[in-house]
Design a protein around this motif. Structure first.
Motif, PDB file in Angstrom:
ATOM      1  N   ALA A 122     -11.751   4.997  -3.006  1.00  0.00           N
ATOM      2  CA  ALA A 122     -11.385   4.445  -1.700  1.00  0.00           C
ATOM      3  C   ALA A 122     -10.991   5.559  -0.737  1.00  0.00           C
ATOM      4  O   ALA A 122     -11.378   5.549   0.439  1.00  0.00           O
ATOM      5  CB  ALA A 122     -10.242   3.443  -1.860  1.00  0.00           C
ATOM      6  N   CYS A 166     -10.156  -0.070   0.001  1.00  0.00           N
ATOM      7  CA  CYS A 166      -8.980  -0.351  -0.812  1.00  0.00           C
ATOM      8  C   CYS A 166      -9.431  -0.699  -2.233  1.00  0.00           C
ATOM      9  O   CYS A 166     -10.542  -1.204  -2.442  1.00  0.00           O
ATOM     10  CB  CYS A 166      -8.151  -1.495  -0.220  1.00  0.00           C
ATOM     11  SG  CYS A 166      -6.615  -1.831  -1.123  1.00  0.00           S
ATOM     12  N   SER A 188      -7.112   5.375  -7.068  1.00  0.00           N
ATOM     13  CA  SER A 188      -7.852   4.944  -5.874  1.00  0.00           C
ATOM     14  C   SER A 188      -8.576   6.110  -5.204  1.00  0.00           C
ATOM     15  O   SER A 188      -8.612   6.218  -3.973  1.00  0.00           O
ATOM     16  CB  SER A 188      -6.918   4.254  -4.867  1.00  0.00           C
ATOM     17  OG  SER A 188      -6.219   3.189  -5.457  1.00  0.00           O
ATOM     18  N   SER A 232      -6.407  -5.859   2.754  1.00  0.00           N
ATOM     19  CA  SER A 232      -5.642  -4.616   2.620  1.00  0.00           C
ATOM     20  C   SER A 232      -6.370  -3.449   3.281  1.00  0.00           C
ATOM     21  O   SER A 232      -5.736  -2.582   3.902  1.00  0.00           O
ATOM     22  CB  SER A 232      -5.399  -4.317   1.139  1.00  0.00           C
ATOM     23  OG  SER A 232      -4.688  -5.369   0.517  1.00  0.00           O
ATOM     24  N   ALA A 233      -7.713  -3.414   3.162  1.00  0.00           N
ATOM     25  CA  ALA A 233      -8.472  -2.335   3.780  1.00  0.00           C
ATOM     26  C   ALA A 233      -8.402  -2.399   5.303  1.00  0.00           C
ATOM     27  O   ALA A 233      -8.285  -1.364   5.975  1.00  0.00           O
ATOM     28  CB  ALA A 233      -9.927  -2.384   3.309  1.00  0.00           C
ATOM     29  N   LEU A 283       0.834  -1.197   0.000  1.00  0.00           N
ATOM     30  CA  LEU A 283       0.000   0.000   0.000  1.00  0.00           C
ATOM     31  C   LEU A 283       0.870   1.250   0.000  1.00  0.00           C
ATOM     32  O   LEU A 283       2.006   1.235   0.481  1.00  0.00           O
ATOM     33  CB  LEU A 283      -0.912   0.015   1.228  1.00  0.00           C
ATOM     34  CG  LEU A 283      -1.949  -1.099   1.345  1.00  0.00           C
ATOM     35  CD1 LEU A 283      -2.579  -1.084   2.731  1.00  0.00           C
ATOM     36  CD2 LEU A 283      -3.017  -0.950   0.275  1.00  0.00           C
ATOM     37  N   ARG A 307      -5.517  -0.726   7.173  1.00  0.00           N
ATOM     38  CA  ARG A 307      -5.515   0.726   7.335  1.00  0.00           C
ATOM     39  C   ARG A 307      -6.297   1.184   8.560  1.00  0.00           C
ATOM     40  O   ARG A 307      -6.356   2.378   8.853  1.00  0.00           O
ATOM     41  CB  ARG A 307      -6.128   1.385   6.092  1.00  0.00           C
ATOM     42  CG  ARG A 307      -5.216   1.351   4.876  1.00  0.00           C
ATOM     43  CD  ARG A 307      -5.917   1.844   3.633  1.00  0.00           C
ATOM     44  NE  ARG A 307      -4.958   2.133   2.574  1.00  0.00           N
ATOM     45  CZ  ARG A 307      -5.263   2.315   1.297  1.00  0.00           C
ATOM     46  NH1 ARG A 307      -6.541   2.222   0.922  1.00  0.00           N
ATOM     47  NH2 ARG A 307      -4.337   2.584   0.404  1.00  0.00           N
ATOM     48  N   THR A 361     -13.102  -2.311  -5.986  1.00  0.00           N
ATOM     49  CA  THR A 361     -13.011  -1.458  -4.800  1.00  0.00           C
ATOM     50  C   THR A 361     -13.965  -1.994  -3.744  1.00  0.00           C
ATOM     51  O   THR A 361     -15.132  -2.255  -4.032  1.00  0.00           O
ATOM     52  CB  THR A 361     -13.374  -0.001  -5.128  1.00  0.00           C
ATOM     53  OG1 THR A 361     -12.502   0.495  -6.143  1.00  0.00           O
ATOM     54  CG2 THR A 361     -13.248   0.879  -3.887  1.00  0.00           C
ATOM     55  N   CYS A 397      -8.755  -7.340  -1.188  1.00  0.00           N
ATOM     56  CA  CYS A 397      -9.204  -5.982  -0.871  1.00  0.00           C
ATOM     57  C   CYS A 397      -9.578  -5.847   0.604  1.00  0.00           C
ATOM     58  O   CYS A 397      -9.220  -4.866   1.263  1.00  0.00           O
ATOM     59  CB  CYS A 397     -10.402  -5.617  -1.746  1.00  0.00           C
ATOM     60  SG  CYS A 397      -9.995  -4.668  -3.225  1.00  0.00           S
ATOM     61  N   ASP A 452      -3.811  -1.090  -4.387  1.00  0.00           N
ATOM     62  CA  ASP A 452      -3.731   0.364  -4.292  1.00  0.00           C
ATOM     63  C   ASP A 452      -3.069   0.952  -5.539  1.00  0.00           C
ATOM     64  O   ASP A 452      -1.990   1.552  -5.463  1.00  0.00           O
ATOM     65  CB  ASP A 452      -2.959   0.765  -3.026  1.00  0.00           C
ATOM     66  CG  ASP A 452      -3.088   2.245  -2.717  1.00  0.00           C
ATOM     67  OD1 ASP A 452      -3.979   2.894  -3.289  1.00  0.00           O
ATOM     68  OD2 ASP A 452      -2.283   2.751  -1.908  1.00  0.00           O
TER      69      ASP A 452
END
Length: 269
Positions: free
Chosen positions: A155, A179, A152, A250-251, A44, A254, A216, A247, A192
């Motif tokens: 997102a 993401c 992105s 990865s999201a 990312l 954050r 997304t 996704c 990303d």
């Protein structure tokens, strides 16, 4: 004929500055498995977020992911217009707008079809997150402005809107982390993506797109639920399922960054 003083005095003949840009051979992944900005396939970009930057708004947030810069302002809750029907559940109005200078091709002031579609997606997503039953006969206006589209953007808009709602002290079930993944074939999942990676094409020998698209996903990390999922392009079921799982992972990574931002916001109060 009198001149229009409200318009900029631009030359009669002008050329697109992109014509003078240097063309480069863009490669998704090098032989070492690195992208053009030095990241790995599943890395990312660095993210910076801050709340309370727009003093005229009830709540606001700024989100920066790489070169993508998005700012969101929230106004309300306020009374509904008199022409609207009586409702015991609050109403949300969202606007997703690209600044005229945010993209390589200048955007018009009039909302385009893409902006209207993104505004509707943002509205439907936030309806499932905000506790609308606590705001009867009221409406909440959310304005998302993309200052620089480096990839992105949707997102980043999701996360900026979620933090702006928290800054406005509007009750939500959870914050939103999101993401985007660029799918190129059945083996390359670019996490990303930047603007250049989003615009790549992948064609087979017969000229048809094969497993080529964008995915997304917006996630509620504490509740472990998906609040929105958008996909564009041609994707098979197996590839779409793998992209969604990546996704979500990865999201969720954050979440701690957004939680730290909210903690610092509360300490400043």
């Amino acid at each position: 004929m009198p001149a229009d003083t409200r318009r900029l005095a631009t030359p009669d003949v002008s050329l697109d500055p992109l014509l003078y840009s240097k063309k480069s051979n863009f490669v998704v992944l090098s032989d070492d498995g690195l992208r053009n900005d030095g990241r790995g396939e599943s890395d990312l970009r660095d993210m910076f977020i801050e709340c309370g930057l727009v003093s005229e708004a009830t709540g606001s947030a700024y989100c920066e992911i790489g070169t993508t810069k998005v700012i969101c302002s929230v106004h309300g809750p306020k009374d509904m217009e008199q022409k609207e029907d009586f409702q015991m559940i609050g109403k949300i109005r969202c606007e997703f707008k690209f600044a005229p200078f945010s993209c390589k091709k200048r955007k018009e002031h009039i909302p385009s079809n893409e902006e209207n579609e993104l505004s509707e997606i943002l509205t439907q997503t936030l309806r499932s997150v905000v506790c609308l039953k606590k705001f009867p006969k009221s409406q909440i206006e959310i304005h998302v402005l993309v200052l620089d589209n480096g990839g992105s953007a949707l997102a980043a808009g999701f996360m900026a809107a979620s933090l702006a709602l928290a800054n406005a002290s509007i009750d939500t079930f959870d914050i939103i982390t999101a993401c985007t993944i660029r799918v190129i074939g059945k083996e390359i999942y670019v996490v990303d993506p930047d603007e250049n990676e989003e615009q790549l094409t992948n064609l087979s020998k017969d000229g048809e797109a094969v497993d080529n698209g964008l995915v997304t996903v917006a996630v509620l990390p504490t509740l472990n639920q998906v609040s929105a999922m958008m996909s564009s392009g041609v994707l098979s079921c197996d590839v779409l399922s793998d992209a969604m799982n990546l996704c979500v992972t990865s999201a969720q990574s954050r979440y701690m960054t957004m939680r730290e931002c909210l903690t610092n916001m509360i300490k400043k109060m």
